[in-house]
Design a protein around this motif. Sequence first.
Motif, PDB file in Angstrom:
ATOM      1  N   ARG A  61       0.804  -1.224   0.000  1.00 61.02           N
ATOM      2  CA  ARG A  61       0.000   0.000   0.000  1.00 61.02           C
ATOM      3  C   ARG A  61       0.841   1.281   0.000  1.00 61.02           C
ATOM      4  O   ARG A  61       0.297   2.364  -0.133  1.00 61.02           O
ATOM      5  CB  ARG A  61      -0.928   0.020   1.217  1.00 61.02           C
ATOM      6  CG  ARG A  61      -1.983  -1.076   1.184  1.00 61.02           C
ATOM      7  CD  ARG A  61      -2.957  -0.874   0.033  1.00 61.02           C
ATOM      8  NE  ARG A  61      -3.932  -1.937  -0.040  1.00 61.02           N
ATOM      9  CZ  ARG A  61      -3.994  -2.819  -1.026  1.00 61.02           C
ATOM     10  NH1 ARG A  61      -3.142  -2.777  -2.012  1.00 61.02           N
ATOM     11  NH2 ARG A  61      -4.914  -3.740  -1.030  1.00 61.02           N
ATOM     12  N   SER A  62       2.147   1.177   0.131  1.00 62.88           N
ATOM     13  CA  SER A  62       3.005   2.357   0.120  1.00 62.88           C
ATOM     14  C   SER A  62       3.277   2.763  -1.329  1.00 62.88           C
ATOM     15  O   SER A  62       3.694   1.944  -2.143  1.00 62.88           O
ATOM     16  CB  SER A  62       4.325   2.047   0.827  1.00 62.88           C
ATOM     17  OG  SER A  62       5.273   3.041   0.535  1.00 62.88           O
ATOM     18  N   LEU A  63       3.048   4.029  -1.646  1.00 61.98           N
ATOM     19  CA  LEU A  63       3.238   4.501  -3.024  1.00 61.98           C
ATOM     20  C   LEU A  63       4.677   4.318  -3.500  1.00 61.98           C
ATOM     21  O   LEU A  63       4.917   3.920  -4.640  1.00 61.98           O
ATOM     22  CB  LEU A  63       2.825   5.968  -3.148  1.00 61.98           C
ATOM     23  CG  LEU A  63       1.333   6.250  -2.984  1.00 61.98           C
ATOM     24  CD1 LEU A  63       1.079   7.749  -2.993  1.00 61.98           C
ATOM     25  CD2 LEU A  63       0.539   5.566  -4.076  1.00 61.98           C
ATOM     26  N   ASP A  64       5.631   4.616  -2.621  1.00 63.60           N
ATOM     27  CA  ASP A  64       7.041   4.468  -2.998  1.00 63.60           C
ATOM     28  C   ASP A  64       7.383   3.008  -3.265  1.00 63.60           C
ATOM     29  O   ASP A  64       8.085   2.684  -4.226  1.00 63.60           O
ATOM     30  CB  ASP A  64       7.957   5.018  -1.908  1.00 63.60           C
ATOM     31  CG  ASP A  64       7.874   6.526  -1.786  1.00 63.60           C
ATOM     32  OD1 ASP A  64       7.541   7.184  -2.796  1.00 63.60           O
ATOM     33  OD2 ASP A  64       8.133   7.042  -0.688  1.00 63.60           O
ATOM     34  N   ASN A  65       6.883   2.122  -2.435  1.00 62.92           N
ATOM     35  CA  ASN A  65       7.155   0.702  -2.632  1.00 62.92           C
ATOM     36  C   ASN A  65       6.489   0.166  -3.894  1.00 62.92           C
ATOM     37  O   ASN A  65       7.057  -0.673  -4.590  1.00 62.92           O
ATOM     38  CB  ASN A  65       6.706  -0.109  -1.407  1.00 62.92           C
ATOM     39  CG  ASN A  65       7.569   0.154  -0.203  1.00 62.92           C
ATOM     40  OD1 ASN A  65       8.634   0.753  -0.300  1.00 62.92           O
ATOM     41  ND2 ASN A  65       7.109  -0.296   0.951  1.00 62.92           N
ATOM     42  N   ILE A  66       5.298   0.659  -4.196  1.00 65.49           N
ATOM     43  CA  ILE A  66       4.615   0.236  -5.423  1.00 65.49           C
ATOM     44  C   ILE A  66       5.432   0.646  -6.639  1.00 65.49           C
ATOM     45  O   ILE A  66       5.641  -0.144  -7.562  1.00 65.49           O
ATOM     46  CB  ILE A  66       3.180   0.815  -5.481  1.00 65.49           C
ATOM     47  CG1 ILE A  66       2.311   0.148  -4.413  1.00 65.49           C
ATOM     48  CG2 ILE A  66       2.573   0.628  -6.866  1.00 65.49           C
ATOM     49  CD1 ILE A  66       0.959   0.805  -4.214  1.00 65.49           C
TER      50      ILE A  66
END
Length: 90
Positions: A61-66
């Motif tokens: 759910r983390s934008l950076d991780n996505i």
Amino acid sequence: MGKGLIWAAAEDLARNRGRVLSLYRQILRSLNSPKLELSFAARLAKKAEARAIFMLGSEERSLDNIEDLIDAAEYSLSLLKQGKIPKHIQ
């Protein structure tokens, strides 16, 4: 992306859905390439690993991780198209 938020909202997830599905299909197809010297069993095992990676990534759910996961998938796809197996799924 949401306004300055670090967690993905529903619209962020929906926006990336097509891109992720496309990468997933391309990676699975690339694993069938005759450039890769893999046995049938090894191909099935690599496909299972790719599916597992995408299943775990779907819970992120983390934008950076996505974005990092999408970048890694694009890099892996470029290696597969060259006939190389990426290290993280070797």
